[in-house]
Design a protein around this motif. Structure first.
Motif, mmCIF file in Angstrom:
data_model
loop_
_atom_site.group_PDB
_atom_site.id
_atom_site.type_symbol
_atom_site.label_atom_id
_atom_site.label_comp_id
_atom_site.label_asym_id
_atom_site.label_seq_id
_atom_site.Cartn_x
_atom_site.Cartn_y
_atom_site.Cartn_z
ATOM 1 N N ALA A 145 0.807 -1.152 0.058
ATOM 2 C CA ALA A 145 0.078 0.054 0.029
ATOM 3 C C ALA A 145 0.956 1.348 0.001
ATOM 4 N N GLN A 146 2.006 1.188 0.824
ATOM 5 C CA GLN A 146 2.856 2.169 0.873
ATOM 6 C C GLN A 146 3.274 2.958 -0.422
ATOM 7 N N ASP A 147 4.079 1.834 -1.151
ATOM 8 C CA ASP A 147 4.720 2.120 -2.466
ATOM 9 C C ASP A 147 3.497 2.661 -3.479
ATOM 10 N N THR A 148 2.479 2.058 -3.593
ATOM 11 C CA THR A 148 1.248 2.072 -4.348
ATOM 12 C C THR A 148 0.961 3.716 -4.345
ATOM 13 N N ILE A 149 0.651 3.845 -3.079
ATOM 14 C CA ILE A 149 0.402 5.297 -2.733
ATOM 15 C C ILE A 149 1.292 6.599 -3.031
ATOM 16 N N ARG A 150 2.315 6.216 -2.875
ATOM 17 C CA ARG A 150 3.526 7.227 -2.955
ATOM 18 C C ARG A 150 3.911 7.346 -4.512
ATOM 19 N N GLU A 151 3.850 6.195 -5.032
ATOM 20 C CA GLU A 151 4.122 6.342 -6.567
ATOM 21 C C GLU A 151 3.009 7.190 -7.568
ATOM 22 N N GLN A 152 1.563 6.861 -6.966
ATOM 23 C CA GLN A 152 0.663 7.484 -7.778
ATOM 24 C C GLN A 152 0.167 8.647 -7.018
ATOM 25 N N GLY A 153 0.791 9.025 -5.960
ATOM 26 C CA GLY A 153 0.168 10.285 -5.239
ATOM 27 C C GLY A 153 -1.154 10.387 -4.964
ATOM 28 N N ASN A 154 -1.775 9.247 -4.481
ATOM 29 C CA ASN A 154 -3.100 9.430 -4.388
ATOM 30 C C ASN A 154 -3.463 8.257 -3.368
ATOM 31 N N ILE A 155 -4.405 8.540 -2.287
ATOM 32 C CA ILE A 155 -4.584 7.546 -1.405
ATOM 33 C C ILE A 155 -5.639 6.466 -1.785
ATOM 34 N N TYR A 156 -6.278 6.938 -2.872
ATOM 35 C CA TYR A 156 -7.485 6.016 -3.330
ATOM 36 C C TYR A 156 -7.174 5.585 -4.569
ATOM 37 N N ALA A 176 -1.560 1.928 -10.839
ATOM 38 C CA ALA A 176 -0.755 0.641 -10.930
ATOM 39 C C ALA A 176 -0.357 0.389 -9.446
ATOM 40 N N LEU A 177 -0.471 -0.995 -9.265
ATOM 41 C CA LEU A 177 -0.461 -1.713 -7.967
ATOM 42 C C LEU A 177 0.835 -2.129 -7.570
ATOM 43 N N LEU A 178 1.527 -1.773 -6.822
ATOM 44 C CA LEU A 178 3.087 -1.787 -6.596
ATOM 45 C C LEU A 178 3.272 -3.153 -5.640
ATOM 46 N N SER A 179 4.384 -3.695 -5.753
ATOM 47 C CA SER A 179 4.948 -4.831 -4.797
ATOM 48 C C SER A 179 5.789 -4.196 -3.768
ATOM 49 N N THR A 180 6.145 -4.854 -2.775
ATOM 50 C CA THR A 180 7.309 -4.354 -2.026
ATOM 51 C C THR A 180 8.726 -4.259 -2.596
ATOM 52 N N ASN A 181 8.976 -5.072 -3.723
ATOM 53 C CA ASN A 181 10.082 -4.873 -4.424
ATOM 54 C C ASN A 181 9.878 -3.841 -5.476
ATOM 55 N N GLY A 182 9.029 -3.140 -5.474
ATOM 56 C CA GLY A 182 8.696 -1.803 -6.518
ATOM 57 C C GLY A 182 8.438 -2.434 -7.944
ATOM 58 N N ARG A 183 7.818 -3.597 -8.004
ATOM 59 C CA ARG A 183 7.396 -4.153 -9.215
ATOM 60 C C ARG A 183 5.771 -3.938 -9.402
ATOM 61 N N VAL A 184 5.462 -3.553 -10.711
ATOM 62 C CA VAL A 184 4.091 -3.384 -11.077
ATOM 63 C C VAL A 184 3.088 -4.692 -10.936
ATOM 64 N N LEU A 185 2.518 -4.981 -10.054
ATOM 65 C CA LEU A 185 1.644 -6.488 -9.939
ATOM 66 C C LEU A 185 0.472 -6.121 -10.994
ATOM 67 N N LEU A 186 -0.287 -5.381 -10.973
ATOM 68 C CA LEU A 186 -1.640 -5.143 -11.691
ATOM 69 C C LEU A 186 -1.668 -3.895 -11.899
ATOM 70 N N THR A 187 -2.552 -3.593 -13.160
ATOM 71 C CA THR A 187 -2.989 -2.073 -13.225
ATOM 72 C C THR A 187 -4.505 -2.211 -13.295
ATOM 73 N N ILE A 188 -5.112 -1.098 -12.725
ATOM 74 C CA ILE A 188 -6.719 -1.299 -12.786
ATOM 75 C C ILE A 188 -7.126 -0.285 -13.988
ATOM 76 N N THR A 189 -7.677 -1.397 -14.757
ATOM 77 C CA THR A 189 -8.033 -0.898 -16.458
ATOM 78 C C THR A 189 -9.504 -0.407 -16.335
ATOM 79 N N SER A 190 -10.326 -0.839 -15.540
ATOM 80 C CA SER A 190 -11.801 -0.510 -15.444
ATOM 81 C C SER A 190 -12.156 -0.176 -14.207
#
Ligand code: ZN
Length: 218
Positions: free
Chosen positions: A65-76, A82-96
């Motif tokens: 959650a921390q990396d995802t929030i930081r990278e997208q600059g949005n808490i929602y 892009a959903l980030l992993s603890t190693n900074g990789r993109v696991l999934l992207t919300i497409t719809s």
């Protein structure tokens, strides 16, 4: 901070490779291959869908959650996140996204937090942490309590107030609203379809959800 990005999907349910209904309060575990799409449908509305994603090749690399929030600059979370992993990789992207509000701050409910939040007498009631454990035991790949890290609460409305407080509000979801994600790598999805009866985010009434999965070539 209040950005929502509503976008319906062009994928047809009839073309899905898999379709599952997860009953109210049940866990669900499934591996999604890179390039596949997964849609989570709030069948009856106002259901909180607590979800953790793991790198399917290395379970120690999981949703952060921390990396995802930081990278997208949005808490929602919404379309485009892009959903980030603890190693900074993109696991999934919300497409719809046809709901527009998904929480990743509130965490998963536990019997302990239920007692603190609601009443000592609620301690025996079902909670997402237990459902996650049940799901991981069923998956039987050596994961345990330590693998329950930060999670997403799809369809859950947890606004942050101007003075920085988290509030659990009535859901903004409705019957048949959905969120859809594309797996950017092979991921393991572990869901607790929240069994909570005391939380307005669930409408005090846990209900079933549907999981649809499309192959990468749709
Ligand atoms: Zn829960």
């Amino acid at each position: 901070m209040h950005t929502t990005n509503l976008k319906p999907s062009s994928l047809m349910p009839e073309a899905a490779l898999h379709s599952f209904v997860v009953e109210a309060g049940d866990p669900f575990v499934f591996e999604i291959a890179q390039g596949q799409y997964v849609r989570i449908v709030d069948l009856e509305g106002n259901q909180a869908v607590d979800t953790i994603f793991y790198n399917a090749q290395d379970y120690s690399d999981r949703y952060s959650a921390q990396d995802t929030i930081r990278e997208q600059g949005n808490i929602y979370l919404t379309t485009g996140t892009a959903l980030l992993s603890t190693n900074g990789r993109v696991l999934l992207t919300i497409t719809s996204d046809t709901c527009g509000r998904h929480d990743t701050l509130g965490g998963a409910c536990a019997t302990e937090s239920n007692m603190v939040r609601y009443d000592l007498a609620k301690g025996h009631m079902h909670a997402c942490r237990n459902s996650f454990l049940k799901g991981l035991q069923f998956w039987n790949h050596g994961m345990d309590k330590r693998d329950i890290a930060s999670n997403i609460n799809f369809f859950m409305n947890v606004p942050v107030t101007p003075d920085g407080k988290l509030t659990f509000e009535d859901g903004v979801s409705d019957a048949d609203k959905y969120v859809e994600l594309r797996a950017e790598m092979d991921v393991l999805m572990v869901i607790s379809n929240c069994p909570q009866l005391n939380n307005p985010c669930n409408g005090y009434n846990p209900t079933p959800i549907q999981i649809l999965i499309w192959d990468k070539n749709v």
